[in-house]
Design a protein around this motif. Structure first.
Motif, PDB file in Angstrom:
ATOM      1  N   VAL A 190      14.547  93.881  78.516  1.00 48.59           N
ATOM      2  CA  VAL A 190      14.145  92.492  79.173  1.00 48.59           C
ATOM      3  C   VAL A 190      15.412  91.715  79.169  1.00 48.59           C
ATOM      4  CG1 VAL A 190      11.829  92.461  78.642  1.00 48.59           C
ATOM      5  CG2 VAL A 190      13.152  91.197  77.312  1.00 48.59           C
ATOM      6  N   TYR A 191      15.358  90.756  80.537  1.00 45.29           N
ATOM      7  CA  TYR A 191      16.249  89.633  80.460  1.00 45.29           C
ATOM      8  C   TYR A 191      15.426  88.389  80.181  1.00 45.29           C
ATOM      9  CZ  TYR A 191      19.073  92.523  83.744  1.00 45.29           C
ATOM     10  OH  TYR A 191      19.942  93.657  84.255  1.00 45.29           O
ATOM     11  N   GLY A 192      15.701  87.806  78.870  1.00 42.50           N
ATOM     12  CA  GLY A 192      15.151  86.723  78.517  1.00 42.50           C
ATOM     13  C   GLY A 192      15.788  85.627  77.959  1.00 42.50           C
ATOM     14  N   ALA A 193      14.835  84.415  77.794  1.00 47.83           N
ATOM     15  CA  ALA A 193      15.436  83.116  76.996  1.00 47.83           C
ATOM     16  C   ALA A 193      14.397  82.349  76.762  1.00 47.83           C
ATOM     17  CB  ALA A 193      16.217  82.502  77.952  1.00 47.83           C
ATOM     18  N   VAL A 194      14.578  81.243  76.014  1.00 53.43           N
ATOM     19  CA  VAL A 194      13.633  80.475  75.675  1.00 53.43           C
ATOM     20  C   VAL A 194      14.103  78.931  76.169  1.00 53.43           C
ATOM     21  CG1 VAL A 194      12.051  79.335  74.055  1.00 53.43           C
ATOM     22  CG2 VAL A 194      12.236  81.813  74.107  1.00 53.43           C
ATOM     23  N   TYR A 195      13.245  78.150  76.965  1.00 48.78           N
ATOM     24  CA  TYR A 195      13.627  76.698  77.186  1.00 48.78           C
ATOM     25  C   TYR A 195      12.381  75.987  76.802  1.00 48.78           C
ATOM     26  CZ  TYR A 195      17.102  79.215  80.220  1.00 48.78           C
ATOM     27  OH  TYR A 195      17.799  80.216  80.745  1.00 48.78           O
ATOM     28  N   GLN A 196      13.136  74.585  76.646  1.00 44.98           N
ATOM     29  CA  GLN A 196      12.024  73.287  76.533  1.00 44.98           C
ATOM     30  C   GLN A 196      11.976  72.427  77.759  1.00 44.98           C
ATOM     31  OE1 GLN A 196      12.401  71.358  72.638  1.00 44.98           O
ATOM     32  NE2 GLN A 196      10.498  70.927  72.861  1.00 44.98           N
ATOM     33  N   ARG A 197      10.873  72.172  78.175  1.00 47.75           N
ATOM     34  CA  ARG A 197      10.803  71.340  79.606  1.00 47.75           C
ATOM     35  C   ARG A 197      11.194  70.063  79.243  1.00 47.75           C
ATOM     36  NH1 ARG A 197       8.009  71.571  84.549  1.00 47.75           N
ATOM     37  NH2 ARG A 197       8.652  69.805  85.535  1.00 47.75           N
ATOM     38  N   LYS A 198      11.756  69.367  80.022  1.00 48.09           N
ATOM     39  CA  LYS A 198      12.151  67.890  79.689  1.00 48.09           C
ATOM     40  C   LYS A 198      12.196  67.367  81.301  1.00 48.09           C
ATOM     41  CE  LYS A 198      14.630  64.209  77.535  1.00 48.09           C
ATOM     42  NZ  LYS A 198      16.069  63.978  76.533  1.00 48.09           N
ATOM     43  N   GLY A 199      11.143  66.608  81.774  1.00 49.71           N
ATOM     44  CA  GLY A 199      11.413  66.388  83.186  1.00 49.71           C
ATOM     45  C   GLY A 199      11.460  67.287  83.987  1.00 49.71           C
ATOM     46  N   ARG A 200      12.333  67.216  85.211  1.00 46.29           N
ATOM     47  CA  ARG A 200      12.843  68.629  85.930  1.00 46.29           C
ATOM     48  C   ARG A 200      14.108  69.057  85.604  1.00 46.29           C
ATOM     49  NH1 ARG A 200      11.402  65.359  91.696  1.00 46.29           N
ATOM     50  NH2 ARG A 200       9.251  65.937  91.692  1.00 46.29           N
ATOM     51  N   THR A 201      14.318  68.971  84.091  1.00 44.12           N
ATOM     52  CA  THR A 201      15.358  69.744  83.409  1.00 44.12           C
ATOM     53  C   THR A 201      14.778  70.506  82.412  1.00 44.12           C
ATOM     54  OG1 THR A 201      16.002  68.459  81.828  1.00 44.12           O
ATOM     55  CG2 THR A 201      17.215  68.239  84.148  1.00 44.12           C
ATOM     56  N   VAL A 202      15.514  71.751  81.800  1.00 44.39           N
ATOM     57  CA  VAL A 202      15.189  72.563  80.797  1.00 44.39           C
ATOM     58  C   VAL A 202      16.253  72.494  79.897  1.00 44.39           C
ATOM     59  CG1 VAL A 202      13.227  73.762  81.853  1.00 44.39           C
ATOM     60  CG2 VAL A 202      15.577  74.746  82.201  1.00 44.39           C
ATOM     61  N   LYS A 203      16.013  72.589  78.664  1.00 45.99           N
ATOM     62  CA  LYS A 203      16.856  72.798  77.414  1.00 45.99           C
ATOM     63  C   LYS A 203      17.012  74.075  76.824  1.00 45.99           C
ATOM     64  CE  LYS A 203      18.360  70.618  73.097  1.00 45.99           C
ATOM     65  NZ  LYS A 203      18.081  69.657  71.965  1.00 45.99           N
ATOM     66  N   ILE A 213      11.637  84.782  68.806  1.00 40.61           N
ATOM     67  CA  ILE A 213      10.429  83.734  69.377  1.00 40.61           C
ATOM     68  C   ILE A 213       9.697  83.409  68.112  1.00 40.61           C
ATOM     69  CG2 ILE A 213       8.408  83.494  70.508  1.00 40.61           C
ATOM     70  CD1 ILE A 213       9.825  84.903  72.852  1.00 40.61           C
ATOM     71  N   LYS A 214       9.340  84.348  67.137  1.00 42.28           N
ATOM     72  CA  LYS A 214       8.638  84.330  66.076  1.00 42.28           C
ATOM     73  C   LYS A 214       9.160  83.129  65.170  1.00 42.28           C
ATOM     74  CE  LYS A 214       6.159  86.640  62.401  1.00 42.28           C
ATOM     75  NZ  LYS A 214       5.783  87.833  61.781  1.00 42.28           N
ATOM     76  N   LYS A 215      10.560  82.944  65.072  1.00 43.73           N
ATOM     77  CA  LYS A 215      11.006  82.048  64.017  1.00 43.73           C
ATOM     78  C   LYS A 215      10.910  80.635  64.638  1.00 43.73           C
ATOM     79  CE  LYS A 215      14.917  85.204  62.677  1.00 43.73           C
ATOM     80  NZ  LYS A 215      16.299  85.511  62.648  1.00 43.73           N
TER      81      LYS A 215
END
Length: 232
Positions: free
Chosen positions: A128-141, A158-160
């Motif tokens: 898979v192509y993947g990532a994890v982001y955190q939403r902040k307003g209309r941006t993602v970290k 992800i489990k960590k």
């Protein structure tokens, strides 16, 4: 006035969006019907969609001062359709292009500040192509970098995090996990042109000239590039 046209073509969902001074005016979404190859469908539909959204506001392509386009990861053929179209239009108008990650655009489709989102797209060979982001307003970290992963390697990262994760995207089934209280799959979220446009505007992405536009591979296709989550 400053008008921006955004295009997203990385999956079977093809979309275009029109912005004025950072404000979304309109968005049109078309879905591949599966009767022909996804890339061919996108190539047949994209320019008519652009004409449709411009005509609805009585604009011409010459009114567009900048473009935003998804540059991957995703379907190579479909991405190439979107990017080649934007490159041609930008060359004709002298407009700048803002390159935007397809995974980031998908993550922005999940509402709620502070939530963690894992966008996943099929990467071939069971990966898979993947990532994890955190939403902040209309941006993602970014919390976990975007890369090509073996499913078990991605899930281990992800489990960590030890937090609730919202999964989105057409690669979820490859991960082999079930949607539940901690791993929530939102099947209605997909990358959209409006999200591409908002990221281009709000994340201060550096614009590039048409000749500098490239598909962003997270591994070189067919060349055995480095895969995350695999022990050497």
């Amino acid at each position: 006035m400053s008008f921006l046209l955004a295009v997203e073509s990385s999956t079977k969902h093809l979309s275009v969006a029109l912005f004025e001074e950072g404000r979304l005016l309109e968005e049109i979404v078309a879905v591949s019907d599966g009767t022909v190859s996804q890339g061919r469908t996108h190539s047949e539909k994209l320019l008519p969609l652009i004409d449709q959204i411009l005509n609805a506001r009585q604009f011409k392509i010459a009114d567009i001062r900048s473009f935003a386009v998804a540059v991957g990861p995703g379907s190579f053929t479909s991405l190439r359709v979107g990017m080649a179209t934007v490159m041609g239009l930008a060359c004709g108008t002298g407009s700048a292009i803002y390159p935007v990650s397809s995974l980031k655009a998908m993550a922005l489709g999940v509402a709620g500040d502070g939530v963690l989102i894992a966008p996943v797209i099929k990467g071939g060979r069971g990966r898979v192509y993947g990532a994890v982001y955190q939403r902040k307003g209309r941006t993602v970290k970014q919390r976990i970098k975007q890369a090509t992963y073996e499913p078990e390697g991605f899930l281990a990262k992800i489990k960590k995090l030890k937090q609730k994760i919202f999964f989105v995207g057409p690669g979820f089934e490859i991960l082999g996990v079930r949607s539940g209280p901690k791993n929530i799959y939102l099947d209605y979220v997909f990358p959209r042109a409006s999200q591409v446009g908002f990221l281009a505007i709000n994340e201060k992405i550096k614009p590039i000239r048409p000749e500098g536009l490239r598909i962003r591979y997270l591994q070189e296709p067919g060349l055995g590039g480095k895969i995350q989550g695999v022990k050497p």
